[in-house]
Each structure stands twice: as structure tokens, then as C-alpha cells.
Scaffold this active site. Structure first.
Site: not given
Ligand SMILES: Nc1nc2c(c(CN[C@H]3C=C[C@H](O)[C@@H]3O)cn2[C@@H]2O[C@H](COP(=O)(O)O)[C@@H](O)[C@H]2O)c(=O)[nH]1
Length: 341
Positions: A53, A237, A239, A314-315, A319
Site C-alpha cells: 500500500h 474489524f 466494517d 482481515d487485511y 484488499d
Molecule cells: N475490515 C476492514 N475494514 C477496513 C479496512 C480499511 C483499510 N485498512 C487497512 C487496509 C489496507 C491498509 O493497510 C489499511 O491499514 C478500511 N476499512 C473500512 O472499510 C470501509 C471503507 O471501504 P471502501 O468504501 O471500500 O474504501 C470503511 O468502513 C473503513 O473503515 C481494513 O483493513 N479492514
């Protein structure tokens, strides 16, 4: 935050009592097998956070930790009413949407000499300045910009009062315990208190607190102040993207009634029973996938690089959802407008 079930306990309880969301055992198996093929690759390593990233900091210093803090303080609710009209941020020749538009705007501000990662700045930043910093290249602004402004002021003031203006001081107070850091975050910063109730129990997801711990571990490369002995106790997480990709991969299923509601684009309010079931079952589903993956690695006789944990799964899945956005078009994500995820 005593009196609440932990995110993992909450997820288990929700999954056991869910009426509209179900975990599919066959799907869990298939996702575990998909991940097994990646187990020794670059994705399922703490180093992937930087390697994969380009917007994430390269460094592992105090400034990088404070970049993570302000980013995860604003890491919520990027979805737009109509996906073809959304906030976009151009940065260094590339255009970013969603979560990445936040990171691009933060890096753009730093390039413009705006100290957006400094608590002394964002504690008193004005709404107009916030609108400028997070400006979109389209006529669709970043959602909840007023809430983002309020949260920046609130969080900046608390970081100045309690932690001399640096999140690294908060990290050091956790004495290398991920759980201690997560609780310090939710006790100190109100906007991280992602809690609600389900079937009369007080449950927690702590989505932004957990991802803040995870991103702190990642930016510090799992070393020094970021060498959390209990990092594997952090769950995925909850989301709005992970549920979508888990449904796409067949590990999670919705009742016909809920699917019809989501396909119509109906919004679910934060704490609504079906919204809680989607988040809780997704979290529990990833815990089951992790357990199954570790069994498969064991069976294969491969040494499990102790690192495989729910954060890295999760990551990877997040992705994966990004990379398969087109293929996932037919699978709705649930629309909740809130500051918690
Ligand atoms: N479960 C989970 N949810 C995550 C992330 C990330 C990004 N984090 C890491 C990932 C790569 C980098 O290395 C970051 O460290 C964002 N979100 C959530 O997604 C939503 C945004 O989505 P879209 O509208 O498509 O951009 C929003 O709720 C946001 O809070 C994650 O990793 N896991």
C-alpha cells in the site's frame, strides 16, 4: 469500558442468536483453503501493510504512528448513495476512492505543508480548513465532513491533555498489550466507543479501536513499542466491506428478507438488529476461518509463521474486496451512516 462483552464474545453470542444472517460451514472451508494458498505469501505478513500500500507511511517513527492515529480516527463511512458519483482524491498521478481517498487527502495536506497529523493543529482546525483538506475532485464531498471536523477537534484536545499530543505516548502506556491499548483508546476517545446492545446484552465491536491497534502494530512492523505480545487477540474489524466479501465468497448468507432490503439500498441504522447480526456474524465467521486455516496449516505440516492472525486475514479479505469490486457488484453491502465504521 466494563460491563460490555468483548468483540469476540459479542460476535459468538450474536452468531448463536442470529435470525437473518448465517455462517456457511462449506464457505468457511473454501475461504480457509483460498487463504492456505497465500499462507506463505507477502500478503499474510505484517510487512504487507507497507509493501502492498503505497499511501501508508514507509517509516516506523513517532510521526508515522501519529499518521495512523489521525487516519483511523477518521476511518469511517466512505460509501456514497450512488457508486458512480462519489468522493475521489487525485494524488501523485493516481485517483483514490473510499478509505484510500482519506489517506490520499492526508498525504496531500502534508505535501501542502498542512500539519494534519499534529494534534496541536487538528485540535483547533476549522470546518472550512477540514473541507479544504478533504476536498474531492468530484462534486461529491467526503461523507460526514461536519462529524469529521468535530471528531478532529475533540480527539486532538484529548490527545494534548492526556498524552502530550502524541499517540505514541498512549501506545507506551499499554506496556505492549494490544488489549490494554484497545481499552485505553475506547476509555480516552469517545468517538471510538463502538458499542450497542443485542438481546439485552451490552456488546462491543470497537472496530476503529481494533484497527488502530492493528495499524499501529503494522506501522511499527511488530517491533519495539509495536511488539504486542497478545496481538492475536485482536479480531477482524466489523466494517461494511468484509460482510460483502464474505457473502461473495459463500461463507456468510443473508435471509431472503434481509437480502431484498439490502438490494433495494435500504439503510440500516446503527444498532439495528439486522445491522448487528451482519457485523457480529462477519466477525465470528472470520474467527472460524482463522481456526480452520490454522488446522489446515498444521495438517500440511507447514510451520505456522506465528503471525497468521485475524488482523492479517482481515487485511487480506479487505484488499480482496477492493480488487474484486466489479465481480462483487451483485452483492450488496449494508448501508449504515455512522462514525464507528
Ligand atoms: N475490515 C476492514 N475494514 C477496513 C479496512 C480499511 C483499510 N485498512 C487497512 C487496509 C489496507 C491498509 O493497510 C489499511 O491499514 C478500511 N476499512 C473500512 O472499510 C470501509 C471503507 O471501504 P471502501 O468504501 O471500500 O474504501 C470503511 O468502513 C473503513 O473503515 C481494513 O483493513 N479492514
Amino acid at each position: 469500558m466494563d460491563g460490555f462483552l468483548t468483540p469476540r464474545e459479542s460476535a459468538k453470542f450474536i452468531a448463536e442468536n442470529s435470525r437473518d444472517v448465517f455462517i456457511d460451514g462449506g464457505g468457511v472451508q473454501r475461504v480457509a483453503e483460498l487463504l492456505l494458498a497465500k499462507a506463505s505469501g507477502p500478503e499474510l505478513r505484517v510487512g504487507g501493510w507497507k509493501a502492498l500500500h503505497e499511501l501508508n507511511p514507509r517509516e516506523a517513527d513517532e510521526a508515522a504512528v501519529n499518521w495512523v492515529f489521525v487516519t483511523d480516527t477518521l476511518n469511517f463511512s466512505f460509501w456514497s448513495e450512488h457508486d458512480e458519483h462519489k468522493c475521489l482524491v487525485g494524488y501523485r498521478g493516481r485517483t483514490y476512492s473510499g478509505y484510500w481517498s482519506l489517506c490520499a487527502a492526508i498525504n496531500r495536506a502534508l505535501d501542502e505543508g498542512i500539519p494534519i497529523t499534529s494534534a496541536s493543529y487538528y485540535a483547533t482546525v476549522t470546518l472550512d480548513q477540514v473541507r479544504h483538506i478533504f476536498r474531492s475532485d468530484t462534486d461529491i464531498p467526503m461523507p460526514l465532513i461536519e462529524e469529521r471536523h468535530r471528531i478532529l477537534n475533540e480527539t486532538g484536545n484529548i490527545l494534548l491533555e492526556k498524552f502530550e499530543g502524541s499517540f505514541l505516548n498512549c501506545v507506551r502506556k499499554s506496556e505492549k498489550s494490544a488489549q490494554k491499548l484497545m481499552h485505553l483508546i475506547v476509555e480516552s476517545f469517545p468517538s471510538y466507543r463502538d458499542v450497542t446492545q443485542f438481546e439485552g446484552k451490552r456488546i462491543s465491536f470497537y472496530k476503529r479501536a481494533q484497527i488502530l491497534v492493528a495499524d499501529t502494530w503494522s506501522v511499527l512492523e511488530g517491533k519495539g513499542d509495536g511488539c504486542f505480545k497478545d496481538i492475536s487477540s485482536i479480531t477482524m474489524f466489523a466494517d461494511y466491506r468484509l460482510p460483502q466479501v464474505l457473502v461473495y465468497l459463500g461463507a456468510l448468507k443473508y435471509s431472503d428478507e434481509l437480502l431484498a432490503k439490502l438490494l433495494k439500498g435500504e439503510m440500516l441504522s446503527y444498532g439495528n438488529r439486522q445491522e448487528v447480526e451482519i457485523r457480529g456474524c462477519s466477525l465470528w465467521c472470520v474467527e472460524l476461518i482463522r481456526d480452520r486455516l490454522l488446522e489446515l496449516i498444521e495438517k500440511k505440516g507447514e510451520k505456522n509463521s506465528g503471525e497468521i492472525n485475524s488482523i492479517l486475514l482481515d487485511y487480506y479479505l479487505w484488499d480482496y474486496a477492493r480488487d474484486h469490486r466489479e465481480d462483487m457488484k451483485g452483492i450488496p453491502f449494508h448501508r449504515t451512516r455512522c462514525i464507528y465504521y
